[in-house]
Design an enzyme around this catalytic site. Structure first.
Site: not given
Length: 604
Positions: A171-172
């Site tokens: 996600h990051e």
């Protein structure tokens, strides 16, 4: 989850909101210029011979350019502040950079996951920071890929299993890949410029910096001008912040979809979001936490409508619903209950909260066990006095890609598969990984690019075994299940069988009923040992399992009976022709290792 459709939708909405944000800024600049041009006509000194009350076009154009320049300059100044790199944000939040050489197993696993996601996303490998905070959160920061960093809290590292950790890191990485951090800083700069308009309005309204005579002379038009600027600046800042928050929420949806694309599974991210939602403490304890809220994996949502408009993250239940609607319905009651609680600033560590019904793992009890690893290392050292010398030879080869599997159940599975599997089984497994586990395949390809001499395979296996023994119980069980499934239809040669038994000593748990242990062991143990000898160390899947179960049952016998049976087994090994060959020596050592390791496990 149809991640590509969600990605397209999130990008489209983000672009529309971005144009809306630009339109809002231009509208505020136009309104400010119009108000200034109108009020300037109220000053007698600015009125010409034929001038009346109205909008002065030269003043309007000048103020409009000045306001745009103010907003642009503020944005540039804000970007300049963070131009040194993402480590400024990480260090402001109290993070410490992780170095593999000095990191324990859990932190090395995080570094492995970051490497894997860098390969999956095609992004340059960022630096990794650990925040000493009990909350469950993560962030990505930096103006571009060269100075990007990824940070994660200690609470998240303890609470998330590997799949969940992988999904959060993915996600990051999406934020890094899509340039969300730089876009956020640009929008913050524009917002800062709008806030400067508010500050100017307050300055004119209060008359700060003017003498008493000047204040009396310009009191009415100046105060009116200040009030208008104050209202415009406040309205513009509020509207821009809401639009910025809406853009941030869409980028979170995009990052969720990209995480599914990078990891090829949605359960990990859904489980991580559920753990975050139901954690007893979601507050990041840092004086800069609010300033960098839009960088975080998850924020805190309140029930007030204005708080929802200003929220930088979507509702956590809606995020889970996009990932896995079935789990979202199952978890909705727990999530809404957790959101209704008022969080205390000082709370117990979240790592002790989770149970089997709160997520996919038990963070309180299912952790790495360094004690179990040290016990197994001591057993190995007692059985193999030359282990230290062979380990030094291994480390002189600097096989860092192979050693990176230490303490990481996913990479251990790949390494053990390479060390144990016959060529047919390995080829079939690699073909399966191409479809189902591309990240395992990527790590396997890297091992192929950095081959290890076969003479060091046994030493590498024994070097990694303590980290296998130290894995959480659930991860050890999953590792054993995967290995059994991969090898169940294949016959292992003598050396591969020895390696399999060695690994099984770490993974096997005694599950035999107490009243059947003695009968089972006496009836089958010597027979299985004899079969092993007769086949010159080669065993098929069913025979391997029988031998493993017999040895597990043997470990549950009273010590006197174990000693008697052990003597009989060793006598059979040493009496088998040809006497004292290399296989018999290693088989005797593996047998002693298996018995001691399982016996230690059975006493816990």
């Amino acid at each position: 989850m149809r991640f590509r459709q969600h990605q397209i939708r999130a990008r489209r909405i983000s672009m529309h909101l971005l144009w809306l944000y630009v339109l809002a800024v231009i509208t505020i600049a136009l309104s400010t210029a119009a108000a200034t041009a109108f009020l300037s006509s109220l000053y007698p000194a600015l009125q010409g011979a034929n001038s009346g009350i109205g909008i002065h076009k030269p003043v309007f154009a000048t103020v409009f350019i000045l306001v745009i320049a103010l907003i642009t300059g503020a944005g540039w100044w804000r970007l300049r502040q963070l131009s040194a790199g993402g480590h400024i944000v990480a260090e402001a939040l109290g993070g410490q950079r992780l170095i593999r050489k000095h990191s324990p197993f859990t932190q090395r696993r995080l570094l492995n996951v970051v490497e894997e996601m860098a390969i999956a996303s095609g992004v340059r490998l960022p630096k990794v920071y650990l925040l000493p905070d009990a909350s469950l959160n993560a962030f990505a920061a930096g103006m571009n890929q060269r100075d990007a960093v990824i940070g994660i809290t200690q609470g998240a590292l303890d609470a998330f299993d590997r799949n969940e950790l992988q999904a959060v890191v993915a996600h990051e990485f999406s934020h890094i890949l899509n340039g969300d951090m730089r876009r956020n800083m640009q929008l913050c700069g524009c917002l800062y410029g709008l806030q400067m308009i508010t500050s100017l309005g307050r300055l004119f309204l209060d008359g700060d910096g003017l003498t008493s005579k000047s204040r009396d002379s310009f009191r009415l038009p100046t105060a009116l001008f200040g009030a208008i600027l104050l209202c415009l600046g406040f309205t513009g800042s509020l509207a821009a912040s809401w639009i910025q928050a809406a853009i941030s929420r869409q980028r979170e949806y995009l990052a969720d979809a990209s995480a599914v694309q990078f990891t090829r599974q949605s359960d990990g991210l859904a489980g991580a979001l559920y753990k975050v939602a139901t954690a007893p403490d979601r507050r990041l304890r840092s004086p800069h936490a609010a300033e960098y809220a839009h960088f975080m994996f998850e924020g805190i949502h309140e029930t007030d409508i204005f708080d929802k408009l200003a929220a930088t993250h979507p509702d956590i239940h809606s995020r889970i619903a996009r990932l896995n609607p079935v789990k979202a319905r199952r978890w909705e009651a727990d999530i809404r209950l957790a959101q209704s609680r008022k969080f205390e600033f000082y709370a117990l560590s979240s790592a002790g909260y989770f149970s089997d019904r709160h997520g996919t793992g038990n963070a309180a009890t299912d952790k790495h066990s360094p004690i179990r690893g040290r016990q197994f290392a001591a057993i190995l050292q007692s059985i193999h006095p030359d282990l230290q010398q062979r380990t030094e030879i291994l480390l002189r080869q600097h096989p860092r890609h192979w050693l990176s599997a230490e303490g990481d159940n996913e990479r251990l599975l790949v390494v053990l598969t390479v060390l144990i599997s016959p060529p047919a089984a390995l080829n079939g497994t690699v073909q399966q990984w191409q479809i189902t586990h591309p990240l395992r395949l990527a790590y396997y390809r890297r091992l192929q690019q950095h081959p290890l001499p076969p003479a060091l395979h046994r030493t590498l296996l024994e070097y990694l075994l303590p980290s296998v023994a130290a894995l959480p119980e659930q991860e050890r069980q999953n590792l054993k299940t995967e290995l059994d499934r991969l090898l169940e239809h294949h016959t292992l040669d003598a050396s591969q069988t020895l390696a399999w038994l060695t690994v099984n000593a770490c993974l096997k748990n005694t599950g035999e009923p107490t009243d059947s242990i003695e009968k089972y062991a006496h009836a089958t143990l010597l027979e299985n040992i004899q079969t092993w000898i007769t086949q010159q160390g080669k065993l098929d899947g069913s025979t391997r399992q029988k031998l493993s179960c017999a040895l597990s049952a043997f470990a549950g016998l009273p010590r006197r009976e174990r000693t008697l049976l052990l003597g009989n087994m060793l006598a059979k090994l040493t009496a088998a022709p040809p006497p004292q060959n290399e296989w018999q020596i290693q088989a005797t050592a593996v047998l002693q290792l298996y018995i001691q390791a399982v016996a230690v496990s059975s006493t816990k």
